[in-house]
Design a protein around this motif. Structure first.
Motif, mmCIF file in Angstrom:
data_model
loop_
_atom_site.group_PDB
_atom_site.id
_atom_site.type_symbol
_atom_site.label_atom_id
_atom_site.label_comp_id
_atom_site.label_asym_id
_atom_site.label_seq_id
_atom_site.Cartn_x
_atom_site.Cartn_y
_atom_site.Cartn_z
ATOM 1 N N TYR A 290 0.834 -1.206 0.000
ATOM 2 C CA TYR A 290 0.000 0.000 0.000
ATOM 3 C C TYR A 290 0.869 1.256 0.000
ATOM 4 N N ILE A 291 1.910 1.258 0.830
ATOM 5 C CA ILE A 291 2.784 2.434 0.914
ATOM 6 C C ILE A 291 3.506 2.657 -0.400
ATOM 7 N N ARG A 292 3.984 1.572 -1.017
ATOM 8 C CA ARG A 292 4.713 1.735 -2.287
ATOM 9 C C ARG A 292 3.805 2.322 -3.364
ATOM 10 N N TRP A 297 1.521 10.526 -1.697
ATOM 11 C CA TRP A 297 0.469 11.219 -0.953
ATOM 12 C C TRP A 297 0.546 10.944 0.555
ATOM 13 N N LEU A 298 1.569 10.215 0.990
ATOM 14 C CA LEU A 298 1.689 9.851 2.401
ATOM 15 C C LEU A 298 2.797 10.643 3.080
ATOM 16 N N LYS A 299 2.610 10.943 4.348
ATOM 17 C CA LYS A 299 3.630 11.644 5.123
ATOM 18 C C LYS A 299 4.757 10.688 5.493
ATOM 19 N N TYR A 326 11.688 -6.294 2.469
ATOM 20 C CA TYR A 326 10.587 -5.355 2.633
ATOM 21 C C TYR A 326 10.912 -4.129 3.483
ATOM 22 N N ILE A 327 11.978 -4.174 4.257
ATOM 23 C CA ILE A 327 12.347 -2.988 5.038
ATOM 24 C C ILE A 327 13.581 -2.333 4.449
ATOM 25 N N LEU A 331 12.026 0.194 1.869
ATOM 26 C CA LEU A 331 12.080 1.491 2.519
ATOM 27 C C LEU A 331 13.097 2.397 1.815
ATOM 28 N N PHE A 332 14.220 1.812 1.410
ATOM 29 C CA PHE A 332 15.216 2.590 0.663
ATOM 30 C C PHE A 332 14.631 3.099 -0.648
ATOM 31 N N TRP A 333 13.911 2.220 -1.360
ATOM 32 C CA TRP A 333 13.301 2.605 -2.644
ATOM 33 C C TRP A 333 12.302 3.733 -2.445
ATOM 34 N N ILE A 334 11.468 3.619 -1.417
ATOM 35 C CA ILE A 334 10.425 4.615 -1.184
ATOM 36 C C ILE A 334 11.030 5.977 -0.873
ATOM 37 N N PHE A 335 11.998 6.009 0.046
ATOM 38 C CA PHE A 335 12.549 7.304 0.444
ATOM 39 C C PHE A 335 13.495 7.881 -0.608
ATOM 40 N N ARG A 336 14.102 7.034 -1.401
ATOM 41 C CA ARG A 336 14.888 7.550 -2.529
ATOM 42 C C ARG A 336 13.973 8.285 -3.494
ATOM 43 N N ASN A 337 12.789 7.718 -3.752
ATOM 44 C CA ASN A 337 11.837 8.368 -4.661
ATOM 45 C C ASN A 337 11.221 9.612 -4.037
#
Length: 352
Positions: A290-292, A297-299, A326-327, A331-337
């Protein structure tokens, strides 16, 4: 066994009521009733003081609704008003906790301060080092425990430690407010623990069982002998029916631990390693997915807290692959983007 009297006055002491409100309102400051109390606290505290001192308190009607649990069950949840009922329940427990908690055995974990799931996990993992003495497991729980609690037995258990007639009046009035123990009632979890504490002591002191663990009404016993566990199950069923007027579910099981693991406290325990329960892993993967999909739009705080809350569960299990995939990676992929997206939206960022 020492019985306590002359403690009712402590329950309606104004300082105790103030502390009860502070404890009861945690995470609920946005509630309308909580805001009402906060607007004029001393007025409402005095009302609680007077209704307890004069013994005019009456349990409010319950608001009843249903809730689907993670394992697919549907439970009836009972909710009381914040004022005065839930504050009064905290008033009671603040006084009774030092009296009741020392009577509980070491290996019960629900609604016990400074214990809980992860304390139980450590204790079970330690026991499993004795591979010979923990070859087999008896796993069971009580049939419809909370709705089945017998009020006469509950009152008898409470009177083992309490002789204060005014406090007994208050406790009895709460117990008799509905059949059984209402799920969702703040006091129910503590009453339930006391109720099954009778079984705990019987198993530890009379049956001399070494590896016994209970969380609410879920029970795990380990032993070297399958035959001993089968006989113990029969003895427990008789004891529960005769002494506590409740019964075990028919789905109790005796099995070799290394064949299937012990599904307990959100984990599956084996000799030598521990896994997260499959349902928790599925919820975690669903959350990451869901987060990916929705990260723009998420904080950031929500993303971190959502994922890292599961990290606490993983800390006590063998989940290196799950963490890597998954972490660490996700998490690296999400915050890099996120970082790249913010730089694009603000081309002057970082420019002096």
């Amino acid at each position: 066994m020492k019985r306590f009297g002359n403690i009712y006055e402590k329950v309606y002491d104004l300082d105790n009521i103030r502390t009860a409100h502070l404890n009861a309102r945690k995470g609920k400051s946005h509630y309308r009733e909580v805001k009402m109390i906060d607007a004029d606290p001393e007025y409402y505290f005095q009302q609680i003081h007077d209704m307890l001192k004069n013994m005019t308190f009456q349990n409010a009607p319950y608001q009843v609704f249903t809730k689907n649990t993670d394992n697919g069950k549907v439970r009836e949840i009972y909710k009381l008003p914040y004022f005065p009922d839930r504050i009064i329940h905290h008033c009671i427990m603040q006084v009774m906790e030092p009296i009741w908690f020392p009577t509980l055995i070491r290996d019960t974990y629900s609604a016990v301060k400074n214990r809980g799931i992860h304390d139980g996990v450590k204790r079970i993992k330690k026991a499993l080092r004795d591979q010979t003495g923990t070859k087999y497991c008896l796993k069971m729980d009580v049939k419809k425990f909370y709705p089945s609690v017998d009020h006469a037995v509950m009152k008898r258990v409470i009177r083992k430690k309490i002789k204060d007639t005014k406090l007994l009046w208050l406790l009895d009035s709460i117990i008799d407010s509905i059949n059984g123990l209402p799920i969702g009632n703040y006091l129910s979890q503590y009453f339930g623990n006391l109720y099954l504490s009778e079984l705990d002591h019987w198993i530890k002191e009379q049956k001399r069982v070494r590896y016994y663990y209970r969380y609410c009404d879920d029970i795990v016993i380990m032993d070297s002998s399958k035959q001993s566990l089968h006989q113990l199950q029969k003895d427990i069923d008789i004891y529960l029916n005769r002494e506590l007027r409740i019964n075990l579910k028919d789905n109790w099981q005796v099995f070799p631990i290394d064949d299937r693991g012990i599904d307990f406290l959100g984990y599956r325990f084996f000799h030598g390693y521990t896994l997260l329960r499959k349902s928790i892993v599925k919820r975690f993967i669903k959350r990451v997915t869901y987060i990916r999909r929705n990260w723009p739009w998420l904080k950031s705080d929500y993303i971190i807290s959502s994922i890292m809350s599961y990290r606490g569960w993983m800390k006590y299990a063998n989940t290196r692959n799950l963490i890597n995939k998954y972490i660490d990676n996700e998490l690296f992929w999400i915050f890099r983007n996120i970082s790249t997206s913010r730089q694009r939206s603000n081309p002057l960022q970082g420019v002096v």
